[in-house]
Write a protein that holds these residues in place. Sequence first.
Motif, PDB file in Angstrom:
ATOM      1  N   PHE A  25       0.865  -1.175   0.000  1.00 49.58           N
ATOM      2  CA  PHE A  25       0.000   0.000   0.000  1.00 49.58           C
ATOM      3  C   PHE A  25       0.901   1.224   0.000  1.00 49.58           C
ATOM      4  O   PHE A  25       1.713   1.400   0.905  1.00 49.58           O
ATOM      5  CB  PHE A  25      -0.909   0.000   1.230  1.00 49.58           C
ATOM      6  CG  PHE A  25      -1.872  -1.144   1.246  1.00 49.58           C
ATOM      7  CD1 PHE A  25      -3.166  -0.971   0.797  1.00 49.58           C
ATOM      8  CD2 PHE A  25      -1.474  -2.406   1.686  1.00 49.58           C
ATOM      9  CE1 PHE A  25      -4.055  -2.035   0.801  1.00 49.58           C
ATOM     10  CE2 PHE A  25      -2.355  -3.466   1.688  1.00 49.58           C
ATOM     11  CZ  PHE A  25      -3.654  -3.283   1.245  1.00 49.58           C
ATOM     12  N   HIS A  26       0.779   2.057  -1.018  1.00 49.21           N
ATOM     13  CA  HIS A  26       1.589   3.264  -1.118  1.00 49.21           C
ATOM     14  C   HIS A  26       0.793   4.448  -0.590  1.00 49.21           C
ATOM     15  O   HIS A  26      -0.347   4.671  -1.001  1.00 49.21           O
ATOM     16  CB  HIS A  26       2.008   3.521  -2.570  1.00 49.21           C
ATOM     17  CG  HIS A  26       2.878   4.717  -2.700  1.00 49.21           C
ATOM     18  ND1 HIS A  26       2.425   5.909  -3.165  1.00 49.21           N
ATOM     19  CD2 HIS A  26       4.179   4.903  -2.363  1.00 49.21           C
ATOM     20  CE1 HIS A  26       3.415   6.783  -3.140  1.00 49.21           C
ATOM     21  NE2 HIS A  26       4.490   6.200  -2.655  1.00 49.21           N
ATOM     22  N   CYS A  27       1.381   5.220   0.310  1.00 51.73           N
ATOM     23  CA  CYS A  27       0.721   6.372   0.922  1.00 51.73           C
ATOM     24  C   CYS A  27       1.488   7.645   0.590  1.00 51.73           C
ATOM     25  O   CYS A  27       2.689   7.606   0.328  1.00 51.73           O
ATOM     26  CB  CYS A  27       0.653   6.192   2.431  1.00 51.73           C
ATOM     27  SG  CYS A  27      -0.292   4.749   2.931  1.00 51.73           S
ATOM     28  N   ASP A  28       0.770   8.763   0.632  1.00 52.65           N
ATOM     29  CA  ASP A  28       1.380  10.048   0.290  1.00 52.65           C
ATOM     30  C   ASP A  28       2.052  10.731   1.471  1.00 52.65           C
ATOM     31  O   ASP A  28       2.844  11.648   1.276  1.00 52.65           O
ATOM     32  CB  ASP A  28       0.319  10.981  -0.297  1.00 52.65           C
ATOM     33  CG  ASP A  28      -0.171  10.491  -1.645  1.00 52.65           C
ATOM     34  OD1 ASP A  28       0.627   9.890  -2.397  1.00 52.65           O
ATOM     35  OD2 ASP A  28      -1.366  10.689  -1.945  1.00 52.65           O
ATOM     36  N   SER A  29       1.714  10.333   2.688  1.00 56.15           N
ATOM     37  CA  SER A  29       2.288  10.998   3.867  1.00 56.15           C
ATOM     38  C   SER A  29       2.482   9.990   4.998  1.00 56.15           C
ATOM     39  O   SER A  29       1.909   8.895   4.980  1.00 56.15           O
ATOM     40  CB  SER A  29       1.362  12.117   4.356  1.00 56.15           C
ATOM     41  OG  SER A  29       0.159  11.562   4.847  1.00 56.15           O
ATOM     42  N   LYS A  30       3.274  10.383   5.977  1.00 52.83           N
ATOM     43  CA  LYS A  30       3.502   9.525   7.140  1.00 52.83           C
ATOM     44  C   LYS A  30       2.205   9.319   7.914  1.00 52.83           C
ATOM     45  O   LYS A  30       1.935   8.216   8.390  1.00 52.83           O
ATOM     46  CB  LYS A  30       4.565  10.146   8.047  1.00 52.83           C
ATOM     47  CG  LYS A  30       4.917   9.278   9.224  1.00 52.83           C
ATOM     48  CD  LYS A  30       6.042   9.869  10.037  1.00 52.83           C
ATOM     49  CE  LYS A  30       6.346   8.919  11.211  1.00 52.83           C
ATOM     50  NZ  LYS A  30       7.438   9.408  12.028  1.00 52.83           N
ATOM     51  N   GLU A  31       1.385  10.372   8.014  1.00 56.66           N
ATOM     52  CA  GLU A  31       0.115  10.267   8.736  1.00 56.66           C
ATOM     53  C   GLU A  31      -0.812   9.260   8.063  1.00 56.66           C
ATOM     54  O   GLU A  31      -1.452   8.445   8.727  1.00 56.66           O
ATOM     55  CB  GLU A  31      -0.569  11.643   8.830  1.00 56.66           C
ATOM     56  CG  GLU A  31       0.162  12.626   9.706  1.00 56.66           C
ATOM     57  CD  GLU A  31       1.397  13.248   9.032  1.00 56.66           C
ATOM     58  OE1 GLU A  31       1.483  13.230   7.779  1.00 56.66           O
ATOM     59  OE2 GLU A  31       2.283  13.713   9.770  1.00 56.66           O
ATOM     60  N   GLU A  32      -0.897   9.323   6.735  1.00 56.40           N
ATOM     61  CA  GLU A  32      -1.729   8.368   6.002  1.00 56.40           C
ATOM     62  C   GLU A  32      -1.185   6.951   6.183  1.00 56.40           C
ATOM     63  O   GLU A  32      -1.954   6.006   6.372  1.00 56.40           O
ATOM     64  CB  GLU A  32      -1.777   8.735   4.515  1.00 56.40           C
ATOM     65  CG  GLU A  32      -2.652   7.784   3.707  1.00 56.40           C
ATOM     66  CD  GLU A  32      -2.618   8.067   2.207  1.00 56.40           C
ATOM     67  OE1 GLU A  32      -1.804   8.896   1.751  1.00 56.40           O
ATOM     68  OE2 GLU A  32      -3.408   7.430   1.494  1.00 56.40           O
ATOM     69  N   MET A  33       0.144   6.806   6.141  1.00 53.14           N
ATOM     70  CA  MET A  33       0.762   5.489   6.307  1.00 53.14           C
ATOM     71  C   MET A  33       0.419   4.895   7.677  1.00 53.14           C
ATOM     72  O   MET A  33       0.090   3.714   7.787  1.00 53.14           O
ATOM     73  CB  MET A  33       2.281   5.613   6.151  1.00 53.14           C
ATOM     74  CG  MET A  33       3.028   4.305   6.248  1.00 53.14           C
ATOM     75  SD  MET A  33       4.804   4.467   5.969  1.00 53.14           S
ATOM     76  CE  MET A  33       5.268   5.533   7.343  1.00 53.14           C
ATOM     77  N   GLU A  34       0.476   5.704   8.722  1.00 52.67           N
ATOM     78  CA  GLU A  34       0.166   5.223  10.068  1.00 52.67           C
ATOM     79  C   GLU A  34      -1.309   4.830  10.183  1.00 52.67           C
ATOM     80  O   GLU A  34      -1.641   3.824  10.821  1.00 52.67           O
ATOM     81  CB  GLU A  34       0.521   6.298  11.094  1.00 52.67           C
ATOM     82  CG  GLU A  34       2.013   6.511  11.227  1.00 52.67           C
ATOM     83  CD  GLU A  34       2.395   7.734  12.045  1.00 52.67           C
ATOM     84  OE1 GLU A  34       3.579   7.863  12.365  1.00 52.67           O
ATOM     85  OE2 GLU A  34       1.508   8.557  12.351  1.00 52.67           O
ATOM     86  N   LYS A  35      -2.197   5.596   9.545  1.00 51.16           N
ATOM     87  CA  LYS A  35      -3.630   5.280   9.582  1.00 51.16           C
ATOM     88  C   LYS A  35      -3.918   3.984   8.826  1.00 51.16           C
ATOM     89  O   LYS A  35      -4.653   3.120   9.316  1.00 51.16           O
ATOM     90  CB  LYS A  35      -4.441   6.434   8.977  1.00 51.16           C
ATOM     91  CG  LYS A  35      -5.919   6.255   9.080  1.00 51.16           C
ATOM     92  CD  LYS A  35      -6.666   7.472   8.578  1.00 51.16           C
ATOM     93  CE  LYS A  35      -8.156   7.259   8.713  1.00 51.16           C
ATOM     94  NZ  LYS A  35      -8.905   8.453   8.266  1.00 51.16           N
ATOM     95  N   VAL A  36      -3.322   3.833   7.650  1.00 49.04           N
ATOM     96  CA  VAL A  36      -3.524   2.607   6.863  1.00 49.04           C
ATOM     97  C   VAL A  36      -2.966   1.404   7.624  1.00 49.04           C
ATOM     98  O   VAL A  36      -3.600   0.343   7.681  1.00 49.04           O
ATOM     99  CB  VAL A  36      -2.883   2.741   5.466  1.00 49.04           C
ATOM    100  CG1 VAL A  36      -2.853   1.398   4.744  1.00 49.04           C
ATOM    101  CG2 VAL A  36      -3.629   3.768   4.631  1.00 49.04           C
ATOM    102  N   ALA A  37      -1.799   1.553   8.235  1.00 49.31           N
ATOM    103  CA  ALA A  37      -1.201   0.456   9.011  1.00 49.31           C
ATOM    104  C   ALA A  37      -2.110   0.057  10.172  1.00 49.31           C
ATOM    105  O   ALA A  37      -2.310  -1.137  10.422  1.00 49.31           O
ATOM    106  CB  ALA A  37       0.176   0.856   9.524  1.00 49.31           C
ATOM    107  N   ALA A  38      -2.666   1.031  10.882  1.00 49.05           N
ATOM    108  CA  ALA A  38      -3.563   0.728  12.006  1.00 49.05           C
ATOM    109  C   ALA A  38      -4.827   0.016  11.525  1.00 49.05           C
ATOM    110  O   ALA A  38      -5.290  -0.942  12.156  1.00 49.05           O
ATOM    111  CB  ALA A  38      -3.921   2.008  12.746  1.00 49.05           C
ATOM    112  N   ASN A  39      -5.379   0.470  10.410  1.00 50.12           N
ATOM    113  CA  ASN A  39      -6.587  -0.174   9.874  1.00 50.12           C
ATOM    114  C   ASN A  39      -6.295  -1.596   9.398  1.00 50.12           C
ATOM    115  O   ASN A  39      -7.059  -2.521   9.672  1.00 50.12           O
ATOM    116  CB  ASN A  39      -7.177   0.653   8.731  1.00 50.12           C
ATOM    117  CG  ASN A  39      -7.890   1.886   9.214  1.00 50.12           C
ATOM    118  OD1 ASN A  39      -8.352   1.948  10.349  1.00 50.12           O
ATOM    119  ND2 ASN A  39      -7.960   2.899   8.373  1.00 50.12           N
ATOM    120  N   LEU A  40      -5.184  -1.782   8.690  1.00 52.08           N
ATOM    121  CA  LEU A  40      -4.843  -3.129   8.211  1.00 52.08           C
ATOM    122  C   LEU A  40      -4.526  -4.065   9.371  1.00 52.08           C
ATOM    123  O   LEU A  40      -4.853  -5.254   9.323  1.00 52.08           O
ATOM    124  CB  LEU A  40      -3.658  -3.064   7.246  1.00 52.08           C
ATOM    125  CG  LEU A  40      -3.968  -2.513   5.864  1.00 52.08           C
ATOM    126  CD1 LEU A  40      -2.683  -2.349   5.060  1.00 52.08           C
ATOM    127  CD2 LEU A  40      -4.939  -3.416   5.121  1.00 52.08           C
TER     128      LEU A  40
END
Length: 61
Positions: A25-40
């Motif tokens: 999963f490619h994210c545009d920002s660190k905040e988005e990456m952390e949110k996607v990681a928590a959801n996954l």
Amino acid sequence: MILEKFVLAAITTNPKKMPSGTAVFHCDSKEEMEKVAANLEAILDGIAHALTEDLYIIVKH
């Protein structure tokens, strides 16, 4: 053979660090990456681990 630990997904903000052999999963920002990681983590029943500032993996234990 029983796999007890395996990588379910990788989340990154750096396209150069996209691993192969797993869902990425490619994210545009660190905040988005952390949110996607928590959801996954919750969806896949795995644990999120930060390998670097721009790469998380979701591991099934």
